[in-house]
Structures are given as structure tokens and as C-alpha cells.
Design a protein around this motif. Sequence first.
Motif, PDB file in Angstrom:
ATOM      1  N   PHE A 140       0.867  -1.176   0.000  1.00 54.97           N
ATOM      2  CA  PHE A 140       0.000   0.000   0.000  1.00 54.97           C
ATOM      3  C   PHE A 140       0.896   1.215   0.000  1.00 54.97           C
ATOM      4  N   HIS A 141       0.628   2.125  -0.920  1.00 59.80           N
ATOM      5  CA  HIS A 141       1.445   3.344  -0.999  1.00 59.80           C
ATOM      6  C   HIS A 141       0.789   4.410  -0.132  1.00 59.80           C
ATOM      7  N   TYR A 142       1.458   4.774   0.960  1.00 57.11           N
ATOM      8  CA  TYR A 142       0.878   5.667   1.963  1.00 57.11           C
ATOM      9  C   TYR A 142       1.076   7.138   1.629  1.00 57.11           C
ATOM     10  N   GLY A 143       1.590   7.411   0.434  1.00 60.59           N
ATOM     11  CA  GLY A 143       1.802   8.796   0.038  1.00 60.59           C
ATOM     12  C   GLY A 143       1.643   8.965  -1.450  1.00 60.59           C
ATOM     13  N   ILE A 144       2.276   9.997  -1.967  1.00 61.21           N
ATOM     14  CA  ILE A 144       2.217  10.317  -3.382  1.00 61.21           C
ATOM     15  C   ILE A 144       3.622  10.728  -3.816  1.00 61.21           C
ATOM     16  N   ASP A 145       4.022  10.320  -5.018  1.00 55.69           N
ATOM     17  CA  ASP A 145       5.395  10.533  -5.474  1.00 55.69           C
ATOM     18  C   ASP A 145       5.466  11.511  -6.637  1.00 55.69           C
ATOM     19  N   VAL A 196       1.951   3.810  12.629  1.00 60.33           N
ATOM     20  CA  VAL A 196       1.449   4.290  13.918  1.00 60.33           C
ATOM     21  C   VAL A 196       0.325   5.295  13.721  1.00 60.33           C
ATOM     22  N   ASN A 197       0.495   6.207  12.750  1.00 61.61           N
ATOM     23  CA  ASN A 197      -0.518   7.221  12.474  1.00 61.61           C
ATOM     24  C   ASN A 197      -1.129   6.980  11.091  1.00 61.61           C
ATOM     25  N   PRO A 198      -2.445   7.074  10.959  1.00 64.10           N
ATOM     26  CA  PRO A 198      -3.068   6.856   9.650  1.00 64.10           C
ATOM     27  C   PRO A 198      -2.825   8.040   8.712  1.00 64.10           C
ATOM     28  N   THR A 199      -2.434   7.745   7.488  1.00 63.58           N
ATOM     29  CA  THR A 199      -2.282   8.787   6.472  1.00 63.58           C
ATOM     30  C   THR A 199      -3.631   9.088   5.839  1.00 63.58           C
ATOM     31  N   ILE A 200      -3.695  10.204   5.109  1.00 61.22           N
ATOM     32  CA  ILE A 200      -4.876  10.521   4.305  1.00 61.22           C
ATOM     33  C   ILE A 200      -4.428  10.682   2.861  1.00 61.22           C
ATOM     34  N   ASP A 201      -5.347  10.496   1.946  1.00 59.76           N
ATOM     35  CA  ASP A 201      -5.039  10.586   0.526  1.00 59.76           C
ATOM     36  C   ASP A 201      -4.796  12.048   0.142  1.00 59.76           C
ATOM     37  N   PRO A 202      -3.593  12.392  -0.339  1.00 65.11           N
ATOM     38  CA  PRO A 202      -3.328  13.781  -0.724  1.00 65.11           C
ATOM     39  C   PRO A 202      -4.019  14.204  -2.013  1.00 65.11           C
ATOM     40  N   THR A 203      -4.476  13.240  -2.801  1.00 66.51           N
ATOM     41  CA  THR A 203      -4.933  13.534  -4.153  1.00 66.51           C
ATOM     42  C   THR A 203      -6.049  14.584  -4.202  1.00 66.51           C
ATOM     43  N   PRO A 204      -7.153  14.458  -3.434  1.00 64.11           N
ATOM     44  CA  PRO A 204      -8.196  15.490  -3.498  1.00 64.11           C
ATOM     45  C   PRO A 204      -7.690  16.870  -3.107  1.00 64.11           C
ATOM     46  N   ILE A 205      -6.812  16.923  -2.127  1.00 61.01           N
ATOM     47  CA  ILE A 205      -6.291  18.223  -1.691  1.00 61.01           C
ATOM     48  C   ILE A 205      -5.451  18.855  -2.785  1.00 61.01           C
ATOM     49  N   LEU A 206      -4.558  18.067  -3.389  1.00 59.29           N
ATOM     50  CA  LEU A 206      -3.668  18.585  -4.419  1.00 59.29           C
ATOM     51  C   LEU A 206      -4.432  18.960  -5.688  1.00 59.29           C
ATOM     52  N   LYS A 207      -5.523  18.239  -5.964  1.00 56.21           N
ATOM     53  CA  LYS A 207      -6.364  18.626  -7.119  1.00 56.21           C
ATOM     54  C   LYS A 207      -7.088  19.938  -6.851  1.00 56.21           C
TER      55      LYS A 207
END
Length: 297
Positions: free
Chosen positions: A179-184, A281-292
Motif C-alpha cells: 500500500f502506498h501511503y503517500g504520493i510521489d 502508527v498514524n493513519p495517512t490521508i489521501d493527498p490527491t483530493p487536496i492537491l487537485k
Amino acid sequence: MKNAQAIMNAAKDFGLPVAAQLIGIQAAVSESNLRAIDYGDGAGPDSRGLFQQRANGAWGSYEDRMDATISATNFFKALQRVEGWEALEPTIAIHRVQRNADPNHYTRFRAQATEVFKALGGEAGTAIDPSGICPAGGNEIIGDLAGEWVKPMTDAINTSGYGPRPAPSGTAGGVLANFHYGIDFAHPGGPGTIVAITDMKIIKVRHLDGLFGTGVTGQTVDGKLTIGMYHMEAGSVRVKEGDTVAAGTPLGTEGATGNVTGRHLHMEFFAGTLPNPMVPVNPTIDPTPILKEKGIL
């Protein structure tokens, strides 16, 4: 607690900062649970004392190794010989003194060491976050804080999105790697300059040999997001913990440090203001909607 105080005093005698005192306690908690033990283990049967120092001549006599003050003094002498120890992750700094088989072995003892230090550290202890983050080294405001959002690298290409994906060959992390927890992002043709994508306070600068490599973590000034930016070129970070930077401020150079298969920037987003966010330890959130929404994607 008496032994912990001896460690702190030894660091103070060298004029070392709170960060060093906490590192010394963290090392001793891991090695001996802060007891001057008179035995070693399978990996080091001749190890003794608070820091499990070996009988190889580097750590003094048996009596020296069993003495809290002398053994701590010798630990801090060795720590000061580690180039750039102040900028390393604590577990890496300790590893370069102690030479444990696993350089990340000491990480899990940070919270316990922090509790001990805060109990003994007086006013200095109140400034340390419960997770072990020491007072910030920088307090500059860099640039015009105007609430803008910008691309993390000029002309960069989005190379991998957030969510499930087969782990690239050679990737560490077990099932987490699927699972990719970020964006590249990657800059074509050569390393790009990584900049702050919005106004943020830098809360963590990383210089380590582990999964994330060199990078920075910041909290947006509105307190809504914590953003980690990783895998920068070693030695390229241009900001300090405690700095508040405007969107577009250069942070470092795109690199390939840490657990990577090539040069790129990996960004992780977390909701709220976390002091030192780490997956899982901490849940990430999807950056995609924010960056769009901000026009970056």
C-alpha cells in the motif's frame, strides 16, 4: 533514576544539549534498563554496565564500565566523535556509538527514556514532547506567509499515487509495502529542488539511514495538516526544526536516500498537527483530493 541523573550530569559536564542527555538515557534504557549490570549477552559476553560496554580497551577498565559516571562520560566522548550526531535520528546516533546489529533497535526505547528525562529534567524536561522531540533549533520565519499552494518541484511529474499497489522489487516493509501511503513526484532530467508546497512550520528534519532517508516534516500554519517530504539528497536540507516557511521555500534536493528504487520525492499527508508522524502508527490521508483542489494535480 540515580543512574539516569549521572548520565545527564555527564552530558552537562561536556556542555552538551538536552538532546544528548536524552540520547544517553535512551541508550542505557535499551542496553541495561538503567542498571549497572555485571553480565553480558550472547552477542557480547564481556559487556558490562549501563551501556554494556565491551572489554576491548575502548571503554576503560571493568571498574570504569561498572561506574555510572565514568561509563556515561565515555559514551558521550564517543558520541561527540560521530560526525553530525545532532542532525541524526537518535537511534542512528546511538547505533554509531554502540554498533548494534539493527540500527533502528533503539527507537522503541525513546518514549520510556523521555519519561525518565521529564521526571528529572526540571524546566528543560517541560520543553520536550512526550514522544521525545526536543526543543526546536531554529525559529526563523522564511518568506511571505500568504496561504498559497505550489508544486513541490517545478516541472515535476506525478509518478505514483496513493493507495494499493504491488511493492516494487527489493522494497522493504513486508505487507505494508503493498500500500502506498503517500504520493510521489520526480523531476525529469536531473534532481529537482524540493520546496514547501504551502506555508508550514518545520517540526522534524531527518538525516537517517532508515526507510525514509533524508527529509522534513511540517505542519500547515492553519493546523489542519502534517506533511512529510522524504528521500531527499543527503546533506541537502536547507531549513531547521522550528522554522516557519512560506510556500515555495527551498527545503532540499530530490534524492534517493532510504528505502527507494530511484530518485524521487515521496510525500505523506496526516490530518491535524502530529509531532512526529510515522506509518503505520498514524493513519495517512489521501493527498490527491487536496492537491487537485489546489491545482497541483
